[in-house]
Design a protein around this motif. Structure first.
Motif, short mmCIF file in Angstrom:
data_model
loop_
_atom_site.label_atom_id
_atom_site.label_comp_id
_atom_site.label_asym_id
_atom_site.label_seq_id
_atom_site.Cartn_x
_atom_site.Cartn_y
_atom_site.Cartn_z
N CYS A 1 0.91 -1.04 -0.13
CA CYS A 1 0.06 0.17 0.26
C CYS A 1 0.68 0.87 -0.02
O CYS A 1 1.13 1.84 -0.77
CB CYS A 1 -1.05 -0.36 1.05
SG CYS A 1 -1.77 1.16 1.85
N TYR A 2 1.76 1.73 0.87
CA TYR A 2 3.13 1.76 1.13
C TYR A 2 3.62 3.22 -0.32
O TYR A 2 3.55 3.87 -1.54
CB TYR A 2 4.06 2.58 2.15
CG TYR A 2 5.18 3.09 2.02
CD1 TYR A 2 4.94 4.25 3.10
CD2 TYR A 2 5.83 3.17 1.50
CE1 TYR A 2 4.73 5.77 2.67
CE2 TYR A 2 7.01 4.45 1.02
CZ TYR A 2 6.61 5.50 2.05
OH TYR A 2 7.27 6.68 2.15
N GLU B 279 9.35 4.45 -3.77
CA GLU B 279 10.11 3.46 -3.45
C GLU B 279 10.65 5.15 -1.97
O GLU B 279 10.16 5.98 -3.14
CB GLU B 279 10.88 3.19 -3.75
CG GLU B 279 11.24 2.07 -4.73
CD GLU B 279 10.97 0.69 -5.49
OE1 GLU B 279 12.12 0.34 -5.31
OE2 GLU B 279 11.20 1.44 -6.78
N CYS B 280 10.95 4.50 -1.87
CA CYS B 280 11.90 6.14 -0.77
C CYS B 280 13.34 4.43 -0.09
O CYS B 280 13.31 3.28 -1.02
CB CYS B 280 11.13 6.03 0.23
SG CYS B 280 11.30 5.39 1.91
N ARG B 281 14.16 5.52 0.62
CA ARG B 281 15.31 4.85 0.52
C ARG B 281 15.51 3.55 1.42
O ARG B 281 16.51 2.25 0.92
CB ARG B 281 16.11 6.01 1.42
CG ARG B 281 17.97 5.03 1.49
CD ARG B 281 18.87 6.31 2.15
NE ARG B 281 18.62 6.35 3.63
CZ ARG B 281 18.54 7.32 3.85
NH1 ARG B 281 18.48 8.52 3.30
NH2 ARG B 281 18.36 7.28 5.79
N GLN C 14 1.88 10.40 5.11
CA GLN C 14 3.23 9.34 4.97
C GLN C 14 4.27 9.34 5.86
O GLN C 14 4.34 7.83 5.70
CB GLN C 14 3.85 10.30 3.17
CG GLN C 14 4.77 9.62 2.53
CD GLN C 14 5.45 10.27 1.26
OE1 GLN C 14 4.99 11.35 1.09
NE2 GLN C 14 6.45 9.63 0.83
N ASP C 15 4.67 10.11 6.23
CA ASP C 15 5.50 9.51 7.49
C ASP C 15 5.01 9.38 8.56
O ASP C 15 5.96 7.88 8.90
CB ASP C 15 5.82 10.86 8.03
CG ASP C 15 6.66 12.10 7.65
OD1 ASP C 15 7.01 11.72 6.56
OD2 ASP C 15 6.45 13.61 8.43
N ASP C 16 3.70 8.67 8.84
CA ASP C 16 3.32 7.79 9.75
C ASP C 16 3.83 6.06 8.95
O ASP C 16 3.80 5.32 9.57
CB ASP C 16 1.89 8.09 9.95
CG ASP C 16 2.22 8.76 11.23
OD1 ASP C 16 3.46 9.70 11.81
OD2 ASP C 16 1.01 9.28 12.05
N HIS C 17 3.21 6.30 7.73
CA HIS C 17 3.16 5.02 6.66
C HIS C 17 4.67 4.36 6.76
O HIS C 17 4.80 3.95 6.95
CB HIS C 17 2.42 5.08 5.54
CG HIS C 17 1.75 3.95 4.80
ND1 HIS C 17 1.24 3.82 4.75
CD2 HIS C 17 1.79 3.03 5.22
CE1 HIS C 17 0.60 2.78 3.84
NE2 HIS C 17 1.31 2.10 4.26
N ALA C 18 5.07 5.60 6.54
CA ALA C 18 7.00 5.35 6.22
C ALA C 18 7.49 5.01 7.16
O ALA C 18 7.93 4.01 7.14
CB ALA C 18 7.37 7.03 5.62
N GLY C 19 7.59 4.96 8.73
CA GLY C 19 7.66 4.14 9.77
C GLY C 19 6.80 3.45 10.19
O GLY C 19 8.09 2.91 10.48
N ARG C 20 6.30 3.04 9.72
CA ARG C 20 5.89 1.35 9.82
C ARG C 20 5.95 0.81 8.96
O ARG C 20 7.42 -0.21 9.45
CB ARG C 20 4.46 1.31 9.93
CG ARG C 20 4.02 -0.17 9.90
CD ARG C 20 2.79 -0.14 11.08
NE ARG C 20 2.47 -1.67 10.93
CZ ARG C 20 1.57 -1.76 11.68
NH1 ARG C 20 0.50 -1.24 11.08
NH2 ARG C 20 1.25 -3.14 11.25
N CYS C 21 6.77 1.28 7.47
CA CYS C 21 7.13 0.73 6.95
C CYS C 21 8.64 0.31 7.31
O CYS C 21 9.14 -1.09 6.64
CB CYS C 21 6.67 0.87 4.97
SG CYS C 21 4.86 1.07 4.39
N ILE C 22 8.95 1.07 7.73
CA ILE C 22 11.26 0.64 7.53
C ILE C 22 11.14 0.15 8.79
O ILE C 22 11.75 -0.75 8.41
CB ILE C 22 11.67 2.50 8.26
CG1 ILE C 22 11.19 3.36 6.89
CG2 ILE C 22 12.76 2.05 8.59
CD1 ILE C 22 11.55 5.00 7.08
#
Length: 91
Positions: A15-16, A22-24, A77-85
């Motif tokens: 979903c992200y 993609e991010c780093r 996005q920041d909260d979702h990215a944190g969970r994904c990372i």
């Protein structure tokens, strides 16, 4: 790689990518490696999330994907990215 049994966390990652790209730390390859799925399978799931958002994609999504979409449609996005990372980097 055998057939992958998709989990809630797998769908959170797909979903992200569908929403933000993609991010780093969260890439197709890092997700594939961490979660034990093929990049091709992940790409198909991402297309399901795009269709759920009303964009061109694959419309044969699973109930699990629809649940994750509903759970994360208003998450920033920041909260979702944190969970994904955390999911990718803590494996």
């Amino acid at each position: 790689m055998g057939k992958h049994k998709w989990t809630y966390d797998d769908d959170v990652l797909a979903c992200y990518i569908a929403k933000y790209g993609e991010c780093r730390e969260v890439t197709l390859k890092s997700i594939s490696n961490a979660q034990g799925m093929t990049v091709g399978s992940l790409r198909m799931r991402i297309q399901n999330f795009k269709a759920l958002a009303g964009k061109p994609g694959l419309s044969d999504w699973k109930a699990l994907s629809e649940q994750v979409f509903q759970d994360f449609k208003n998450v920033g996005q920041d909260d979702h990215a944190g969970r994904c990372i955390a999911l990718v980097c803590l494996k």
